[in-house]
Design a protein around this motif. Structure first.
Motif, PDB file in Angstrom:
ATOM      1  N   VAL A  71      65.671  35.241  51.068  1.00 31.68           N
ATOM      2  CA  VAL A  71      65.402  36.673  50.869  1.00 31.68           C
ATOM      3  C   VAL A  71      65.983  37.146  49.543  1.00 31.68           C
ATOM      4  O   VAL A  71      65.302  37.776  48.729  1.00 31.68           O
ATOM      5  CB  VAL A  71      65.987  37.490  52.044  1.00 31.68           C
ATOM      6  CG1 VAL A  71      65.850  38.981  51.773  1.00 31.68           C
ATOM      7  CG2 VAL A  71      65.304  37.114  53.352  1.00 31.68           C
ATOM      8  N   GLY A 139      61.259  41.494  64.175  1.00 29.30           N
ATOM      9  CA  GLY A 139      61.635  41.626  62.768  1.00 29.30           C
ATOM     10  C   GLY A 139      60.775  42.621  62.023  1.00 29.30           C
ATOM     11  O   GLY A 139      60.658  42.555  60.798  1.00 29.30           O
ATOM     12  N   GLN A 140      60.189  43.584  62.748  1.00 30.78           N
ATOM     13  CA  GLN A 140      59.298  44.553  62.123  1.00 30.78           C
ATOM     14  C   GLN A 140      60.018  45.397  61.073  1.00 30.78           C
ATOM     15  O   GLN A 140      59.527  45.581  59.960  1.00 30.78           O
ATOM     16  CB  GLN A 140      58.693  45.458  63.190  1.00 30.78           C
ATOM     17  CG  GLN A 140      57.825  46.578  62.649  1.00 30.78           C
ATOM     18  CD  GLN A 140      56.546  46.075  62.045  1.00 30.78           C
ATOM     19  OE1 GLN A 140      55.701  45.541  62.737  1.00 30.78           O
ATOM     20  NE2 GLN A 140      56.389  46.229  60.742  1.00 30.78           N
ATOM     21  N   ILE A 142      62.804  44.858  59.353  1.00 27.42           N
ATOM     22  CA  ILE A 142      63.241  44.127  58.166  1.00 27.42           C
ATOM     23  C   ILE A 142      62.043  43.746  57.315  1.00 27.42           C
ATOM     24  O   ILE A 142      62.106  43.749  56.083  1.00 27.42           O
ATOM     25  CB  ILE A 142      64.073  42.881  58.564  1.00 27.42           C
ATOM     26  CG1 ILE A 142      64.858  42.344  57.370  1.00 27.42           C
ATOM     27  CG2 ILE A 142      63.211  41.784  59.158  1.00 27.42           C
ATOM     28  CD1 ILE A 142      66.041  43.173  56.986  1.00 27.42           C
ATOM     29  N   LEU A 143      60.895  43.462  57.950  1.00 28.53           N
ATOM     30  CA  LEU A 143      59.677  43.178  57.189  1.00 28.53           C
ATOM     31  C   LEU A 143      59.230  44.412  56.406  1.00 28.53           C
ATOM     32  O   LEU A 143      58.766  44.296  55.263  1.00 28.53           O
ATOM     33  CB  LEU A 143      58.563  42.715  58.127  1.00 28.53           C
ATOM     34  CG  LEU A 143      57.204  42.438  57.466  1.00 28.53           C
ATOM     35  CD1 LEU A 143      57.320  41.318  56.440  1.00 28.53           C
ATOM     36  CD2 LEU A 143      56.160  42.088  58.514  1.00 28.53           C
ATOM     37  N   TYR A 146      61.258  44.502  53.213  1.00 22.14           N
ATOM     38  CA  TYR A 146      60.816  43.505  52.237  1.00 22.14           C
ATOM     39  C   TYR A 146      59.492  43.930  51.591  1.00 22.14           C
ATOM     40  O   TYR A 146      59.297  43.750  50.381  1.00 22.14           O
ATOM     41  CB  TYR A 146      60.640  42.138  52.894  1.00 22.14           C
ATOM     42  CG  TYR A 146      61.893  41.565  53.504  1.00 22.14           C
ATOM     43  CD1 TYR A 146      63.154  42.006  53.114  1.00 22.14           C
ATOM     44  CD2 TYR A 146      61.833  40.567  54.472  1.00 22.14           C
ATOM     45  CE1 TYR A 146      64.302  41.475  53.681  1.00 22.14           C
ATOM     46  CE2 TYR A 146      62.974  40.032  55.029  1.00 22.14           C
ATOM     47  CZ  TYR A 146      64.201  40.487  54.643  1.00 22.14           C
ATOM     48  OH  TYR A 146      65.334  39.970  55.197  1.00 22.14           O
ATOM     49  N   ARG A 191      60.319  36.935  55.328  1.00 21.26           N
ATOM     50  CA  ARG A 191      60.559  37.118  56.764  1.00 21.26           C
ATOM     51  C   ARG A 191      60.499  35.782  57.508  1.00 21.26           C
ATOM     52  O   ARG A 191      61.268  35.538  58.457  1.00 21.26           O
ATOM     53  CB  ARG A 191      59.517  38.102  57.317  1.00 21.26           C
ATOM     54  CG  ARG A 191      59.374  38.152  58.821  1.00 21.26           C
ATOM     55  CD  ARG A 191      60.618  38.623  59.542  1.00 21.26           C
ATOM     56  NE  ARG A 191      60.371  38.594  60.973  1.00 21.26           N
ATOM     57  CZ  ARG A 191      60.483  37.512  61.732  1.00 21.26           C
ATOM     58  NH1 ARG A 191      60.881  36.364  61.197  1.00 21.26           N
ATOM     59  NH2 ARG A 191      60.231  37.566  63.024  1.00 21.26           N
ATOM     60  N   SER A 192      59.618  34.868  57.072  1.00 21.80           N
ATOM     61  CA  SER A 192      59.458  33.581  57.749  1.00 21.80           C
ATOM     62  C   SER A 192      60.695  32.705  57.600  1.00 21.80           C
ATOM     63  O   SER A 192      61.131  32.056  58.554  1.00 21.80           O
ATOM     64  CB  SER A 192      58.244  32.839  57.184  1.00 21.80           C
ATOM     65  OG  SER A 192      57.052  33.556  57.391  1.00 21.80           O
ATOM     66  N   SER A 195      63.554  33.346  60.209  1.00 22.84           N
ATOM     67  CA  SER A 195      63.204  33.451  61.637  1.00 22.84           C
ATOM     68  C   SER A 195      64.154  32.593  62.471  1.00 22.84           C
ATOM     69  O   SER A 195      63.813  31.482  62.891  1.00 22.84           O
ATOM     70  CB  SER A 195      61.753  33.013  61.856  1.00 22.84           C
ATOM     71  OG  SER A 195      60.860  33.857  61.185  1.00 22.84           O
ATOM     72  N   PHE A 200      64.599  35.733  66.360  1.00 27.68           N
ATOM     73  CA  PHE A 200      63.367  36.317  65.832  1.00 27.68           C
ATOM     74  C   PHE A 200      62.173  35.491  66.314  1.00 27.68           C
ATOM     75  O   PHE A 200      62.260  34.258  66.404  1.00 27.68           O
ATOM     76  CB  PHE A 200      63.369  36.324  64.304  1.00 27.68           C
ATOM     77  CG  PHE A 200      64.358  37.267  63.691  1.00 27.68           C
ATOM     78  CD1 PHE A 200      64.071  38.618  63.587  1.00 27.68           C
ATOM     79  CD2 PHE A 200      65.578  36.813  63.225  1.00 27.68           C
ATOM     80  CE1 PHE A 200      64.976  39.498  63.014  1.00 27.68           C
ATOM     81  CE2 PHE A 200      66.494  37.678  62.650  1.00 27.68           C
ATOM     82  CZ  PHE A 200      66.183  39.032  62.552  1.00 27.68           C
ATOM     83  N   MET A 203      56.968  33.116  62.781  1.00 25.99           N
ATOM     84  CA  MET A 203      55.866  33.691  62.016  1.00 25.99           C
ATOM     85  C   MET A 203      54.726  32.683  61.955  1.00 25.99           C
ATOM     86  O   MET A 203      54.940  31.495  61.702  1.00 25.99           O
ATOM     87  CB  MET A 203      56.329  34.044  60.602  1.00 25.99           C
ATOM     88  CG  MET A 203      57.389  35.125  60.554  1.00 25.99           C
ATOM     89  SD  MET A 203      56.795  36.727  61.126  1.00 25.99           S
ATOM     90  CE  MET A 203      55.771  37.213  59.732  1.00 25.99           C
ATOM     91  N   ASN A 394      51.970  45.019  59.665  1.00 26.09           N
ATOM     92  CA  ASN A 394      52.260  44.675  58.279  1.00 26.09           C
ATOM     93  C   ASN A 394      51.347  45.487  57.366  1.00 26.09           C
ATOM     94  O   ASN A 394      50.300  45.963  57.796  1.00 26.09           O
ATOM     95  CB  ASN A 394      52.026  43.181  58.056  1.00 26.09           C
ATOM     96  CG  ASN A 394      52.586  42.714  56.725  1.00 26.09           C
ATOM     97  OD1 ASN A 394      53.376  43.415  56.086  1.00 26.09           O
ATOM     98  ND2 ASN A 394      52.178  41.538  56.299  1.00 26.09           N
TER      99      ASN A 394
END
Length: 737
Positions: A71, A139-140, A142-143, A146, A191-192, A195, A200, A203, A394
């Motif tokens: 990240v 993880g919505q 945090i996505l 990003y 995000r992947s 995980s 999480f 993805m 997303n």
């Protein structure tokens, strides 16, 4: 002599020429790769080290990372400098980001009810290939962060074309392979790579399911070397093996497992660096996301970098082939800033039916060919999440303004088993079970089966057609066994014991935080032929069935149902009662109107005033006993559908036809999630409306200590009310139902 001198001069010219030619062919410097290891919250220390590397003007030509390192590396690759990432780390609400919580005002009424009633939600599917989430958090949030930070890089053909060539590491759990992500959506890649398995959900990418790259390569020196790096700087966040005592927490156990799985490659990579920096982070873990911990770890990272300052300078000489002028070289600073407004061209929604898109477009309130802010986009995502029908929401923007904005929705297609549990010293224990397919947006036929197992059990069957988040037609059937004591002051008058059945058909429509309902209900009561009237005299039950009509309006803008700090809530319900659908006892239908309004006012940072007014007025003669006014308990319909809350008495009291009350609570937050509340409530009741001012007076006071536990509120209170005329105690654990 002349010939000798001429030969000397020619030789010197030749040597100088060869040296000059060699210098011209010699590259200006070696290519540098930066490797950032995984470690959750400990990634804050990497930012501290990077600030020192920037201060030393170390060039970075390639960058790769795993998990939180992936990240940080992704943000650095597109132009954010270490000081910006430092500020970003310090300013985030990490507890919110690492969860999936949606602001309550953005949730549909159904989502609010489920979230505030059931303790556990278990998804299941009868299909062979279910779509059950394999982790605890999607993880919505945090996505979203990003995606907000990576505008212009939402779709990238090759991460090697970024301002700094970049790759991040993930693990495909389908085939057990390491995946070095180098193209596609940059925020999704970030995000992947983080995980964390079991925390999480993985993805999806092509035929793969991606989890944290640390499972196979938590310190990807090999990746950055293959990208072309000649000099490698590695920042490692490991703190050694954890002790038996340290392994009592889930984050530490997961961290230890990741270290075990990637142990072999980790050692190979660790000793392949030219400069290895391992900040001393003992005592901090992957979940140390508190503000104080983040601040401390950034400082620890800076101190670790400065402690190796001489090594950094020596490495710089290697990078520039030991030239004397390398310490005068200044790397051009990157000054990318997070964009806050966007010129939008088109808006598209992918993942739902065309018939549903209109409602979503109206609800999110974003206009094409307009300027919108990042806050408006985040609000739109929160509203879509609030439907509770999508794993993930997303969005991506095209590369240049005016941007095309596309929302990508991944629908849930499974059923839910909801489980609620609570205990208190009045009902002892209760269990609520529910099965429904309400979160499946792919269908418009929804069903729900609910049963409560307690001293007052019931079974409810519901079928609905339509958009459960917008408008729907429903039919319901409820079978209920009623068994509780009816009190007058501190004396128990009788045991209220009978069976009731209800058939209901209704139309409902929601808009933002408002809901309208209209319908008809048929009630059938069975049991004793005699019940008590408000004057506590026995009376014969003339009608055991009724056909009734109702209209209901609810506005719920509170930010929390149990511990609100802002917003308000209004509920009004009117009913007409008949025994044949037209008349009651051959006369006009009887009627009732029930209302309640409450709000929360912040007086001081930790002190809130919580006023509420409520009442219920009955119109008509010989009102059906089942529909009289009953008050008592800490929430409406606790023991009986018509029961109105009266917090300072836990037992049910029968009142006259006209009832009006006011409650004023004062709540103080001792520390986060721990509260103490001073309660006071006052009421009036009378047989006729004109006498309500001079009617019977009721009052009560109490003191409650509460803890906002994630499995439901836990509270203990002491109270006194003139309805009961005795000191009462009440202990509760779990959501109200």
């Amino acid at each position: 002599m002349k010939v000798f001198c001429r030969n000397i001069i020619l030789g010197l010219i030749c040597v100088l020429s060869l040296n000059l030619h060699a210098q011209q062919e010699q590259p200006a410097r070696k290519k540098v790769g930066l490797v950032l290891g995984g470690g959750g919250a400990k990634g804050a220390a990497e930012v501290g080290v990077m600030k020192v590397l920037e201060e030393a003007n170390i060039p970075i030509d390639y960058i790769a990372g795993t998990s939180i390192g992936g990240v940080v590396a992704g943000l650095y690759a597109i132009g954010y400098n270490a000081h910006f990432i430092d500020s970003m780390f310090r300013s985030q609400n990490w507890i919110f980001l690492l969860g999936d919580e949606v602001k309550r005002v953005d949730k549909t009424f159904l989502y609010k009810k489920n979230k505030e009633t059931y303790t556990f939600n278990v998804p299941f599917s009868l299909k062979k290939k279910g779509t059950i989430p394999n982790g605890y958090i999607t993880g919505q949030n945090i996505l979203n962060l990003y995606t907000n930070l990576t505008t212009g890089y939402h779709q990238v053909n090759n991460f090697m074309d970024l301002p700094i060539p970049y790759k991040c590491v993930a693990t495909d759990i389908v085939y057990g392979n390491q995946v070095n992500i180098s193209s596609g959506s940059l925020p999704v890649a970030m995000r992947s790579t983080m995980s964390i398995p079991g925390v999480f959900i993985p993805m999806s990418r092509d035929s793969m399911l991606l989890i944290d790259g640390g499972a196979l390569d938590n310190f990807p020196v090999d990746v950055v070397r293959d990208m072309g790096a000649e000099i490698i700087i590695g920042i490692d966040l490991t703190t050694g093996w954890k002790t038996k005592e340290e392994l009592k927490t889930l984050p530490n156990m997961v961290s230890q497992l990741i270290n075990i799985m990637g142990e072999r490659k980790y050692h190979e990579n660790r000793y392949a660096t030219n400069l290895y920096i391992n900040p001393p982070l003992k005592g901090y873990g992957t979940a140390s996301f508190t503000d104080s911990a983040i601040d401390s770890m950034i400082t620890i990272g800076e101190n670790a970098g400065r402690a190796q300052w001489n090594e950094i300078i020596e490495l710089k000489k290697q990078i520039y082939y030991d030239t004397l002028y390398c310490d005068t070289i200044t790397i051009k600073k990157r000054d990318r800033v997070c964009q806050s407004t966007y010129e939008i061209n088109k808006i598209e929604i992918i993942g739902i039916k065309e018939s549903d898109k209109k409602w979503f477009r109206n609800r999110i309130n974003l206009k094409e060919n307009s300027i919108i802010t990042i806050d408006q986009i985040n609000k739109a995502i929160s509203i879509m999440q609030g439907v509770n029908a999508f794993y993930m929401v997303n969005y991506y923007l095209t590369d240049k303004a005016p941007y095309d904005l596309t929302f990508v929705l991944t629908p849930k297609q499974y059923k839910l088993l909801n489980i609620g549990a609570r205990i208190d010293n009045v009902n002892i224990a209760g269990l609520l079970l529910n099965v429904n397919n309400d979160n499946n947006i792919a269908v418009h036929n929804h069903y729900s089966f609910t049963t409560r197992i307690s001293r007052n059990p019931y079974i409810r069957l519901q079928y609905s057609n339509g958009n459960f988040y917008n408008q729907r037609f429903s039919v319901n059937y409820t079978f209920r066994y009623n068994n509780f004591g009816l009190y007058s002051h501190n004396h128990k008058i009788m045991n209220f014991n009978f069976i009731s059945q209800s058939f209901e058909a209704l139309y409902s429509k929601t808009k933002l935080n408002s809901r309208y309902q209209f319908g008809i209900t048929a009630d059938i009561m069975g049991g004793k032929d005699s019940l008590y009237r408000p004057n506590y005299k026995l009376d014969k039950v003339k009608y055991k069935h009724s056909i009734n009509y109702f209209a209901d309006y609810l506005y719920d803008g509170l930010d929390s149902d149990y511990f609100p700090s802002s917003g308000y809530k209004v509920h009004v319900k009117g009913m007409l009662y008949t025994h044949n659908g037209i008349t009651y006892q051959k006369g006009y239908p009887n009627g009732s109107i029930q209302f309640a309004g409450e709000t929360a006012w912040k007086l001081l940072p930790s002190l809130y005033l919580l006023p509420k007014i409520s009442g219920r007025f009955l119109f008509g003669k010989d009102f059906p006993l089942y529909y009289q006014n009953y008050i008592g308990g800490i929430f409406d319909a606790n023991l009986f559908p018509k029961q109105i809350e009266w917090e300072t008495s836990q037992y049910v009291h029968l009142l006259d036809n006209y009832y009006l009350s006011a409650r004023i609570n004062l709540r103080y937050m001792i520390k986060k999630r721990l509260y103490i509340t001073a309660m006071s409530e006052f009421g009036k009741s009378s047989h006729k409306f004109k006498d309500i001012i001079d009617g019977k007076y009721s009052w009560g006071v109490g003191l409650r200590a509460s803890y906002d536990f994630f499995l439901g509120p836990i509270s203990a209170q002491i109270n006194y009310s003139n309805l009961y005329k005795n000191v009462g105690f009440f202990i509760n654990a779990g959501f109200y139902f």
